[in-house]
Design a protein around this motif. Structure first.
Motif, PDB file in Angstrom:
ATOM      1  N   LEU A 290      44.798  43.924  30.115  1.00  0.00           N
ATOM      2  CA  LEU A 290      43.664  43.738  31.032  1.00  0.00           C
ATOM      3  C   LEU A 290      43.146  42.299  30.981  1.00  0.00           C
ATOM      4  CD1 LEU A 290      41.578  47.035  30.645  1.00  0.00           C
ATOM      5  CD2 LEU A 290      42.990  46.313  32.578  1.00  0.00           C
ATOM      6  N   ALA A 291      43.212  41.687  29.794  1.00  0.00           N
ATOM      7  CA  ALA A 291      42.800  40.285  29.701  1.00  0.00           C
ATOM      8  C   ALA A 291      43.709  39.391  30.536  1.00  0.00           C
ATOM      9  CB  ALA A 291      42.817  39.837  28.236  1.00  0.00           C
ATOM     10  N   LEU A 292      45.022  39.702  30.553  1.00  0.00           N
ATOM     11  CA  LEU A 292      45.971  38.916  31.342  1.00  0.00           C
ATOM     12  C   LEU A 292      45.848  39.202  32.842  1.00  0.00           C
ATOM     13  CD1 LEU A 292      49.174  39.187  29.096  1.00  0.00           C
ATOM     14  CD2 LEU A 292      47.747  37.161  29.470  1.00  0.00           C
ATOM     15  N   LEU A 293      45.616  40.477  33.184  1.00  0.00           N
ATOM     16  CA  LEU A 293      45.596  40.878  34.593  1.00  0.00           C
ATOM     17  C   LEU A 293      44.192  40.868  35.198  1.00  0.00           C
ATOM     18  CD1 LEU A 293      48.037  43.945  34.387  1.00  0.00           C
ATOM     19  CD2 LEU A 293      48.547  41.661  35.270  1.00  0.00           C
ATOM     20  N   TYR A 294      43.204  40.401  34.436  1.00  0.00           N
ATOM     21  CA  TYR A 294      41.817  40.544  34.876  1.00  0.00           C
ATOM     22  C   TYR A 294      41.571  39.887  36.242  1.00  0.00           C
ATOM     23  CZ  TYR A 294      36.724  40.521  34.678  1.00  0.00           C
ATOM     24  OH  TYR A 294      35.395  40.715  34.966  1.00  0.00           O
ATOM     25  N   ARG A 295      41.987  38.641  36.393  1.00  0.00           N
ATOM     26  CA  ARG A 295      41.724  37.930  37.656  1.00  0.00           C
ATOM     27  C   ARG A 295      42.409  38.590  38.848  1.00  0.00           C
ATOM     28  NH1 ARG A 295      39.538  32.888  37.716  1.00  0.00           N
ATOM     29  NH2 ARG A 295      40.815  32.287  39.482  1.00  0.00           N
ATOM     30  N   PRO A 296      43.740  38.849  38.788  1.00  0.00           N
ATOM     31  CA  PRO A 296      44.339  39.519  39.947  1.00  0.00           C
ATOM     32  C   PRO A 296      43.787  40.915  40.206  1.00  0.00           C
ATOM     33  CG  PRO A 296      45.932  39.297  38.156  1.00  0.00           C
ATOM     34  CD  PRO A 296      44.756  38.453  37.802  1.00  0.00           C
ATOM     35  N   LEU A 297      43.407  41.638  39.142  1.00  0.00           N
ATOM     36  CA  LEU A 297      42.837  42.972  39.364  1.00  0.00           C
ATOM     37  C   LEU A 297      41.495  42.867  40.085  1.00  0.00           C
ATOM     38  CD1 LEU A 297      43.597  44.921  36.051  1.00  0.00           C
ATOM     39  CD2 LEU A 297      44.523  45.343  38.328  1.00  0.00           C
ATOM     40  N   VAL A 298      40.672  41.908  39.672  1.00  0.00           N
ATOM     41  CA  VAL A 298      39.368  41.739  40.330  1.00  0.00           C
ATOM     42  C   VAL A 298      39.567  41.299  41.778  1.00  0.00           C
ATOM     43  CG1 VAL A 298      37.243  40.380  40.343  1.00  0.00           C
ATOM     44  CG2 VAL A 298      38.142  41.265  38.182  1.00  0.00           C
ATOM     45  N   LEU A 299      40.502  40.361  41.993  1.00  0.00           N
ATOM     46  CA  LEU A 299      40.773  39.910  43.359  1.00  0.00           C
ATOM     47  C   LEU A 299      41.274  41.055  44.226  1.00  0.00           C
ATOM     48  CD1 LEU A 299      42.473  36.415  42.900  1.00  0.00           C
ATOM     49  CD2 LEU A 299      40.343  36.922  44.115  1.00  0.00           C
ATOM     50  N   GLU A 300      42.124  41.915  43.656  1.00  0.00           N
ATOM     51  CA  GLU A 300      42.644  43.039  44.440  1.00  0.00           C
ATOM     52  C   GLU A 300      41.544  44.036  44.778  1.00  0.00           C
ATOM     53  OE1 GLU A 300      45.725  45.475  42.693  1.00  0.00           O
ATOM     54  OE2 GLU A 300      46.821  45.399  44.590  1.00  0.00           O
ATOM     55  N   CYS A 301      40.569  44.175  43.883  1.00  0.00           N
ATOM     56  CA  CYS A 301      39.434  45.050  44.180  1.00  0.00           C
ATOM     57  C   CYS A 301      38.602  44.496  45.331  1.00  0.00           C
ATOM     58  CB  CYS A 301      38.540  45.201  42.936  1.00  0.00           C
ATOM     59  SG  CYS A 301      39.302  46.052  41.555  1.00  0.00           S
ATOM     60  N   LEU A 302      38.440  43.164  45.365  1.00  0.00           N
ATOM     61  CA  LEU A 302      37.568  42.550  46.366  1.00  0.00           C
ATOM     62  C   LEU A 302      38.293  42.294  47.678  1.00  0.00           C
ATOM     63  CD1 LEU A 302      35.783  39.973  44.038  1.00  0.00           C
ATOM     64  CD2 LEU A 302      34.899  42.176  44.830  1.00  0.00           C
ATOM     65  N   ASP A 303      39.512  41.745  47.622  1.00  0.00           N
ATOM     66  CA  ASP A 303      40.221  41.373  48.850  1.00  0.00           C
ATOM     67  C   ASP A 303      41.730  41.450  48.612  1.00  0.00           C
ATOM     68  OD1 ASP A 303      41.108  40.399  51.215  1.00  0.00           O
ATOM     69  OD2 ASP A 303      39.878  38.591  51.198  1.00  0.00           O
ATOM     70  N   PRO A 304      42.307  42.651  48.696  1.00  0.00           N
ATOM     71  CA  PRO A 304      43.742  42.802  48.424  1.00  0.00           C
ATOM     72  C   PRO A 304      44.612  42.026  49.411  1.00  0.00           C
ATOM     73  CG  PRO A 304      42.796  44.839  49.302  1.00  0.00           C
ATOM     74  CD  PRO A 304      41.663  43.936  48.983  1.00  0.00           C
ATOM     75  N   ALA A 305      44.167  41.879  50.648  1.00  0.00           N
ATOM     76  CA  ALA A 305      44.966  41.135  51.635  1.00  0.00           C
ATOM     77  C   ALA A 305      45.103  39.666  51.231  1.00  0.00           C
ATOM     78  CB  ALA A 305      44.322  41.255  53.010  1.00  0.00           C
ATOM     79  N   PHE A 306      44.009  39.086  50.717  1.00  0.00           N
ATOM     80  CA  PHE A 306      44.067  37.690  50.267  1.00  0.00           C
ATOM     81  C   PHE A 306      45.025  37.538  49.097  1.00  0.00           C
ATOM     82  CE2 PHE A 306      42.514  34.584  47.156  1.00  0.00           C
ATOM     83  CZ  PHE A 306      42.681  33.416  47.881  1.00  0.00           C
ATOM     84  N   LEU A 307      44.985  38.477  48.159  1.00  0.00           N
ATOM     85  CA  LEU A 307      45.857  38.380  46.986  1.00  0.00           C
ATOM     86  C   LEU A 307      47.318  38.481  47.398  1.00  0.00           C
ATOM     87  CD1 LEU A 307      45.956  38.174  43.914  1.00  0.00           C
ATOM     88  CD2 LEU A 307      45.894  40.655  43.801  1.00  0.00           C
ATOM     89  N   ARG A 308      47.632  39.368  48.365  1.00  0.00           N
ATOM     90  CA  ARG A 308      49.020  39.472  48.822  1.00  0.00           C
ATOM     91  C   ARG A 308      49.464  38.215  49.546  1.00  0.00           C
ATOM     92  NH1 ARG A 308      47.685  45.017  49.873  1.00  0.00           N
ATOM     93  NH2 ARG A 308      47.006  44.483  51.977  1.00  0.00           N
TER      94      ARG A 308
END
Length: 290
Positions: A156-174
């Motif tokens: 979770l420490a490694l994936l924290y940023r992408p997980l938070v971004l996916e919660c807020l704006d998954p289209a932007f992360l993709r």
């Protein structure tokens, strides 16, 4: 003095209560943060589906090797990972949404698990796999749960940023790379791992309870992700300790007592929660006095 003895006496006197306490606290630290991200990604029911999905693997391991920690863990992992990866592949390759593909695979998996236990086991076998026994945790099971918790916190420490971004704006992360796919599949693997660790203590049906109930309750008290994680872990730990004490003094099944304690905290929070609780919202609707 009597209150202190009531609270710590069972843990001082009995080793099985201490092992159950350590198991509950480890699950609170590892499984509950995963539940917070399940809730933020609107995948709370996904955890329930994944809990059902590990049943056939755990059942096969139980029937082949009895109460073998390794066989049940490997079987549960294989079944859970298979369903998670198949559901993810179907979601990305067909018109079916993730909830529909997960629902289809978990129902197939649940039916297969119950059928396997019914054909070769007994009702007691089925109840053990479905509801677990936190008071029967041995040292090997605690090592497994603690290892999964450590791995989960590191991941979770490694994936924290992408997980938070996916919660807020998954289209932007993709749109900015492949981090979304890695975070998605990595997170599903973490959910399966924690459910496999949790079913040794709470069974396949209730392991998801220690993930989702504290997370949903925390949403009524905190607004930031850090606050949600801290409150959810605190509620899960409290539910574990209080549930064990209630089951000890009233001779009740420990797993349901733990999950019901978390349920009571949730119902109370629905009424008095500071962030959108019933009392808070009813007060907000009242017209202001001139």
């Amino acid at each position: 003095m009597m209150l202190v003895e009531t609270l710590i006496g069972p843990f001082q006197e009995f080793a099985f209560m201490r092992r159950a306490l350590v198991g509950c606290l480890a699950l609170a630290l590892g499984a509950t943060p995963v539940g917070v991200f399940l809730m933020l990604r609107r995948m709370s029911l996904t955890g329930d589906a994944m809990a059902h999905a590990i049943l056939p693997g755990a059942a096969v391991g139980y029937l082949v090797a009895g109460l073998s920690l390794g066989a049940m863990t490997v079987g549960g992992l294989i079944a859970g990972m298979t369903v998670a990866l198949l559901a993810g592949y179907v979601t990305r390759s067909t018109i079916l949404r993730e909830d529909a593909s997960l629902a289809a695979f978990y129902l197939i998996s649940l039916s297969l698990g119950v059928l396997i236990v019914s054909l070769r086991g007994s009702n007691i076998d089925l109840l053990h796999v479905l509801f677990g026994s936190v008071l029967a945790l041995d040292d090997n099971a605690l090592v497994l749960i603690a290892s999964i918790t450590t791995l989960t916190l590191a991941a979770l420490a490694l994936l924290y940023r992408p997980l938070v971004l996916e919660c807020l704006d998954p289209a932007f992360l993709r749109s900015v790379g492949r981090a979304g796919a890695w975070a998605h599949y990595g997170f599903l693997c973490l959910a399966v791992l924690n459910l496999v660790g949790g079913f040794h203590a709470l069974g396949t049906l209730m392991a998801v309870g220690i993930m989702v109930l504290p997370a949903a309750t925390a949403r009524l008290w905190a607004t930031t992700i850090g606050g949600l994680l801290a409150v959810a872990v605190a509620i899960a730990a409290f539910s574990g300790v209080a549930g064990l004490l209630i089951s000890y003094y009233h001779d009740l099944p420990s797993g349901p007592a733990i999950i019901l304690t978390a349920g009571v905290v949730h119902v109370v929070s629905l009424v008095v929660g500071l962030q959108g609780g019933l009392r808070n919202r009813s007060g907000a609707r009242q017209p202001r006095s001139p």
